[in-house]
Design an enzyme around this catalytic site. Sequence first.
Site, PDB file in Angstrom:
ATOM      1  N   ALA A  10       8.054   2.332 -57.767  1.00  0.00           N
ATOM      2  CA  ALA A  10       7.499   3.533 -57.122  1.00  0.00           C
ATOM      3  C   ALA A  10       7.801   4.830 -57.850  1.00  0.00           C
ATOM      4  CB  ALA A  10       7.998   3.614 -55.676  1.00  0.00           C
ATOM      5  N   VAL A  61      12.814  -6.422 -60.253  1.00  0.00           N
ATOM      6  CA  VAL A  61      12.329  -7.355 -59.212  1.00  0.00           C
ATOM      7  C   VAL A  61      12.431  -8.824 -59.641  1.00  0.00           C
ATOM      8  CG1 VAL A  61      10.826  -5.728 -57.999  1.00  0.00           C
ATOM      9  CG2 VAL A  61       9.896  -7.069 -59.919  1.00  0.00           C
ATOM     10  N   ASN A  87       4.368  -3.486 -55.411  1.00  0.00           N
ATOM     11  CA  ASN A  87       3.488  -2.772 -56.335  1.00  0.00           C
ATOM     12  C   ASN A  87       3.881  -2.970 -57.794  1.00  0.00           C
ATOM     13  OD1 ASN A  87       1.764  -0.285 -57.242  1.00  0.00           O
ATOM     14  ND2 ASN A  87       3.844   0.191 -57.891  1.00  0.00           N
ATOM     15  N   SER A 140      -5.292  -7.015 -58.140  1.00  0.00           N
ATOM     16  CA  SER A 140      -6.221  -6.291 -59.008  1.00  0.00           C
ATOM     17  C   SER A 140      -7.599  -6.941 -58.889  1.00  0.00           C
ATOM     18  CB  SER A 140      -5.743  -6.402 -60.464  1.00  0.00           C
ATOM     19  OG  SER A 140      -6.783  -6.079 -61.360  1.00  0.00           O
ATOM     20  N   TYR A 153      -2.635 -11.749 -67.185  1.00  0.00           N
ATOM     21  CA  TYR A 153      -2.607 -10.755 -66.100  1.00  0.00           C
ATOM     22  C   TYR A 153      -3.517 -11.196 -64.951  1.00  0.00           C
ATOM     23  CZ  TYR A 153      -3.171  -6.180 -63.786  1.00  0.00           C
ATOM     24  OH  TYR A 153      -3.205  -5.156 -62.872  1.00  0.00           O
ATOM     25  N   ILE A 186      -7.835   2.347 -62.174  1.00  0.00           N
ATOM     26  CA  ILE A 186      -7.161   3.515 -61.599  1.00  0.00           C
ATOM     27  C   ILE A 186      -6.442   4.266 -62.723  1.00  0.00           C
ATOM     28  CG2 ILE A 186      -5.476   4.298 -59.867  1.00  0.00           C
ATOM     29  CD1 ILE A 186      -7.875   2.764 -58.628  1.00  0.00           C
TER      30      ILE A 186
HETATM   31  P1  NAP Z   1       2.402   1.773 -64.171  1.00  0.00           P
HETATM   32  O1  NAP Z   1       2.172   3.228 -64.070  1.00  0.00           O
HETATM   33  O2  NAP Z   1       2.601   1.133 -65.497  1.00  0.00           O
HETATM   34  O3  NAP Z   1       3.614   1.394 -63.206  1.00  0.00           O
HETATM   35  C1  NAP Z   1       4.118   0.106 -63.157  1.00  0.00           C
HETATM   36  C2  NAP Z   1       5.359   0.139 -62.310  1.00  0.00           C
HETATM   37  O4  NAP Z   1       5.895  -1.188 -62.238  1.00  0.00           O
HETATM   38  C3  NAP Z   1       6.446   1.027 -62.893  1.00  0.00           C
HETATM   39  O5  NAP Z   1       6.884   1.913 -61.877  1.00  0.00           O
HETATM   40  C4  NAP Z   1       7.559   0.060 -63.281  1.00  0.00           C
HETATM   41  O6  NAP Z   1       8.860   0.537 -63.010  1.00  0.00           O
HETATM   42  C5  NAP Z   1       7.293  -1.099 -62.345  1.00  0.00           C
HETATM   43  N1  NAP Z   1       7.895  -2.318 -62.877  1.00  0.00           N
HETATM   44  C6  NAP Z   1       7.513  -3.052 -63.960  1.00  0.00           C
HETATM   45  N2  NAP Z   1       8.354  -4.083 -64.146  1.00  0.00           N
HETATM   46  C7  NAP Z   1       9.294  -3.994 -63.152  1.00  0.00           C
HETATM   47  C8  NAP Z   1      10.423  -4.767 -62.803  1.00  0.00           C
HETATM   48  N3  NAP Z   1      10.779  -5.846 -63.513  1.00  0.00           N
HETATM   49  N4  NAP Z   1      11.155  -4.404 -61.714  1.00  0.00           N
HETATM   50  C9  NAP Z   1      10.810  -3.321 -60.987  1.00  0.00           C
HETATM   51  N5  NAP Z   1       9.745  -2.537 -61.275  1.00  0.00           N
HETATM   52  C10 NAP Z   1       9.003  -2.873 -62.349  1.00  0.00           C
HETATM   53  O7  NAP Z   1       1.173   0.958 -63.544  1.00  0.00           O
HETATM   54  P2  NAP Z   1       0.240   1.195 -62.276  1.00  0.00           P
HETATM   55  O8  NAP Z   1      -1.133   1.324 -62.779  1.00  0.00           O
HETATM   56  O9  NAP Z   1       0.790   2.240 -61.381  1.00  0.00           O
HETATM   57  O10 NAP Z   1       0.360  -0.261 -61.604  1.00  0.00           O
HETATM   58  C11 NAP Z   1       0.923  -0.479 -60.314  1.00  0.00           C
HETATM   59  C12 NAP Z   1       0.362  -1.790 -59.776  1.00  0.00           C
HETATM   60  O11 NAP Z   1      -1.053  -1.675 -59.615  1.00  0.00           O
HETATM   61  C13 NAP Z   1       0.589  -2.989 -60.699  1.00  0.00           C
HETATM   62  O12 NAP Z   1       0.906  -4.128 -59.941  1.00  0.00           O
HETATM   63  C14 NAP Z   1      -0.759  -3.165 -61.368  1.00  0.00           C
HETATM   64  O13 NAP Z   1      -0.965  -4.480 -61.793  1.00  0.00           O
HETATM   65  C15 NAP Z   1      -1.692  -2.759 -60.243  1.00  0.00           C
HETATM   66  N6  NAP Z   1      -3.039  -2.343 -60.668  1.00  0.00           N
HETATM   67  C16 NAP Z   1      -3.224  -1.264 -61.471  1.00  0.00           C
HETATM   68  C17 NAP Z   1      -4.526  -0.904 -61.830  1.00  0.00           C
HETATM   69  C18 NAP Z   1      -4.827   0.287 -62.720  1.00  0.00           C
HETATM   70  O14 NAP Z   1      -5.981   0.412 -63.151  1.00  0.00           O
HETATM   71  N7  NAP Z   1      -3.880   1.161 -63.002  1.00  0.00           N
HETATM   72  C19 NAP Z   1      -5.608  -1.644 -61.368  1.00  0.00           C
HETATM   73  C20 NAP Z   1      -5.371  -2.741 -60.551  1.00  0.00           C
HETATM   74  C21 NAP Z   1      -4.080  -3.071 -60.199  1.00  0.00           C
HETATM   75  P3  NAP Z   1       9.789   1.314 -64.109  1.00  0.00           P
HETATM   76  O15 NAP Z   1       8.869   2.287 -64.797  1.00  0.00           O
HETATM   77  O16 NAP Z   1      10.857   1.948 -63.289  1.00  0.00           O
HETATM   78  O17 NAP Z   1      10.336   0.262 -65.051  1.00  0.00           O
END
Ligand code: NAP
Length: 245
Positions: A10, A61, A87, A140, A153, A186
């Site tokens: 988050a 996680v 998330n 997703s 993915y 997004i």
């Molecule tokens: P993001 O900005 O890259 O953020 C990803 C988050 O996941 C970061 O806060 C990161 O935490 C956390 N994370 C990764 N590995 C982790 C771990 N081992 N333990 C705890 N936290 C972890 O990506 P986002 O776009 O916001 O994505 C959030 C979710 O939405 C994901 O599940 C992604 O698959 C999904 N999603 C995104 C999109 C899109 O277009 N952006 C579309 C569909 C689905 P730290 O930075 O603290 O390491």
Amino acid sequence: MNKTAIITGAAKGIGRAIAREFAMSGYNVCINYNTSEKEAKELCEELKKKGCNIIIFKADVTNRKEVDKMIDYVLGTYGKVDVLINNAGISEYKLFIDITQEEIQRMLNVNIVGVFNTTQAVLQKSMISRKDGTIINISSIWGMVGASLEVAYSTSKAAIIGMSKALAKELAPSNITVNVVAPGAISTDMLGALSKEDLKVLTEEIPLGKIGAVEDVAATVKFLASYEARYITGQVISPNGGLVI
Ligand code: NAP
């Protein structure tokens, strides 16, 4: 409101918007982060200044011991967990024939095992005994329809849909709902892997004509956690601008 929500990953992107939305709506919020400590602290300070109840907790996680410590800390602070939002996630943009064993394992660990860890921990430590709870898993559209160059993915995100549907059936007698939010494209760091040209082509394919905002996803998640959504379980809701219909 005396409700507590944990949001994994988050500190950044979609999770950050969800944390903001829930905190500003009066939830006690636990911001989970792994590497983004600075961003987590900044968000915490910002929301505290606005009178929100916020804690932050560093936990990977994929590590069940760290996850257990986080849930214990939340229970020690707020007494219960009402909403879990899974998330945290990673992506990898590569041809299937080029992706390494380590990259595949990491993807499955974070995107699937991570969700299992946090979900099992909140169920065992709070939701089952209270016979109350809401779990929302972020998948997703690529988990629904598959994406070229994102086979691992897409696999992980499809698994989350299967897991959520099965768990919704298993937990319904305990008055716990499980739903999936499956966003389209997004605007976050995760889209950074795409070139300007790829982004332009993708945007042209979206019927609503634009890339989604993190707030669009947060609004959907907030609705699923609300009293109004109490009869919804085992469903996939996809804020995607019409990209997948
Ligand atoms: P993001 O900005 O890259 O953020 C990803 C988050 O996941 C970061 O806060 C990161 O935490 C956390 N994370 C990764 N590995 C982790 C771990 N081992 N333990 C705890 N936290 C972890 O990506 P986002 O776009 O916001 O994505 C959030 C979710 O939405 C994901 O599940 C992604 O698959 C999904 N999603 C995104 C999109 C899109 O277009 N952006 C579309 C569909 C689905 P730290 O930075 O603290 O390491």
